[in-house]
Design an enzyme around this catalytic site. Structure first.
Site, PDB file in Angstrom:
ATOM      1  N   GLN A 144       5.819  -2.538  -4.335  1.00 11.89           N
ATOM      2  CA  GLN A 144       5.376  -1.350  -3.598  1.00 11.89           C
ATOM      3  C   GLN A 144       6.552  -0.432  -3.276  1.00 11.89           C
ATOM      4  OE1 GLN A 144       2.089  -0.551  -2.890  1.00 11.89           O
ATOM      5  NE2 GLN A 144       2.893   1.394  -2.129  1.00 11.89           N
TER       6      GLN A 144
ATOM      7  N   LYS B 265      -5.072  -2.826  -2.085  1.00  9.33           N
ATOM      8  CA  LYS B 265      -4.957  -3.356  -3.449  1.00  9.33           C
ATOM      9  C   LYS B 265      -5.411  -4.816  -3.467  1.00  9.33           C
ATOM     10  CE  LYS B 265      -1.414  -0.011  -4.541  1.00  9.33           C
ATOM     11  NZ  LYS B 265       0.004   0.355  -4.486  1.00  9.33           N
TER      12      LYS B 265
ATOM     13  N   ASP C 207       1.895  -1.085 -13.158  1.00 11.48           N
ATOM     14  CA  ASP C 207       2.070   0.228 -12.533  1.00 11.48           C
ATOM     15  C   ASP C 207       2.491   1.270 -13.573  1.00 11.48           C
ATOM     16  OD1 ASP C 207       1.511   0.945  -9.954  1.00 11.48           O
ATOM     17  OD2 ASP C 207       3.375   0.163  -9.094  1.00 11.48           O
TER      18      ASP C 207
END
Ligand code: NAP
Length: 279
Positions: A94, A50, A117
């Site tokens: 994460q 990422k 997200d």
């Protein structure tokens, strides 16, 4: 023989051809913060990728890494600081988090306007009404991939295997909103084979290596394999028997090189959206 839904090629095109030029026109670089707690090897790889892509598209990128023993209060404070940081447009924590941490409370504490997200209940709730600001990156990436290959969805029988909040559920909503008739299967589903055999569009997000045999695939189906598993010999594979399914499907995603790169491309897309909205 099925045609490949090449997520690697499409993600490159989107990142370099759309996101990067749009980001360069903004007065301030889009800012993405990725928070990693602990040292799970798979998470380290995902976070590294990422960061790499964020750099390639010209974003301001911050990675915050904390040891596995980080407390709930410390992590909540990190998210609070990022919520208030004007240089940050997108926050990603994460998953999975270490077991002693309450992931739901952490995700709920992210500013919904920076929730790139798309996991915050404000965004998932709005998605159920077809008006989400941020859609979860993996299902959004699947939709972009189907769109990129001009695969018609309206009126199709779609089957989604998996009902997680981050993949299966939002995937089912997006397919329904695109005009599919959607069946959601999960671990309690009786006769999975019968459902798979009906599917004109099949999305599999279980997390079990090659669980769906190629012989179950409806001839001419579109097969999207979200699964990412490691075989005993260390090689990667999806949730579908790729070789067998390729002989019957019209379209299929490879693993790796299918859904994975599209997920990261959608993270960049969402961060750009956030940056535009905030500037
Ligand atoms: P998850 O939270 O573990 O959910 C798995 C789902 O599969 C659950 O709904 C579960 O049913 C269902 N399931 C388990 N065994 C089953 C069976 N035998 N038959 C039918 N359904 C079954 O996983 P996830 O986070 O959605 O991820 C799924 C997979 O996608 C994993 O391999 C993950 O690594 C991968 N993934 C890839 C990306 C990417 O970017 N490529 C992104 C996210 C996830 P119940 O609800 O009944 O337990």
């Amino acid at each position: 023989m099925a045609q490949l839904l090449d997520g690697r090629a499409l993600s490159r095109k989107l990142n370099q051809g759309c996101v990067k030029p749009a980001a360069s026109e903004l007065a301030r670089k889009p800012g993405l913060a990725v928070v990693l707690v602990g040292s799970d090897p798979a998470s380290e790889v995902y976070v590294g990728r990422k960061g790499l892509v964020a750099g390639r598209v010209g974003f301001h990128h911050v990675q915050i890494t904390r040891p596995v023993e980080t407390s709930q209060e410390e992590l909540m404070q990190i998210v609070k600081d990022l919520n208030e940081d004007p240089a940050i447009d997108g926050i990603l924590v994460q998953m999975p988090l270490p077991k002693h941490l309450d992931a739901t409370q952490i995700l709920d504490s992210i500013d919904p306007g920076k929730d790139v997200d798309g996991f915050h209940p404000a965004n998932t709730g709005q998605l159920s009404q077809g008006r989400a600001k941020f859609v979860a990156c993996t299902p959004l990436g699947v939709m972009k991939m189907l769109e990129g290959s001009e695969i018609p969805l309206s009126g199709k029988e779609a089957v989604v295997i998996g009902r997680s909040n981050i993949v299966g559920r939002p995937m089912a909503m997006l397919l329904e909103q695109a005009g599919c008739t959607v069946t959601v299967c999960h671990s309690r589903t009786k006769n999975l084979q019968a459902h798979v055999e009906r599917a004109e569009v099949l999305v599999v997000a279980i997390g079990r290596a090659e669980h769906v045999p190629g012989a179950w695939i409806r001839p001419g189906a579109v097969v999207v394999d979200v699964g990412m598993n490691r075989r005993e010999d260390g090689t990667l594979c999806g949730d579908v028997d790729f070789e067998g399914a390729s002989e019957r499907a019209a379209w299929i995603t490879p693993v790796p090189g299918g859904v994975g790169p599209m997920t990261i491309a959608m993270l960049m897309h969402n961060t750009l959206l956030s940056a535009k909205a905030r500037q």
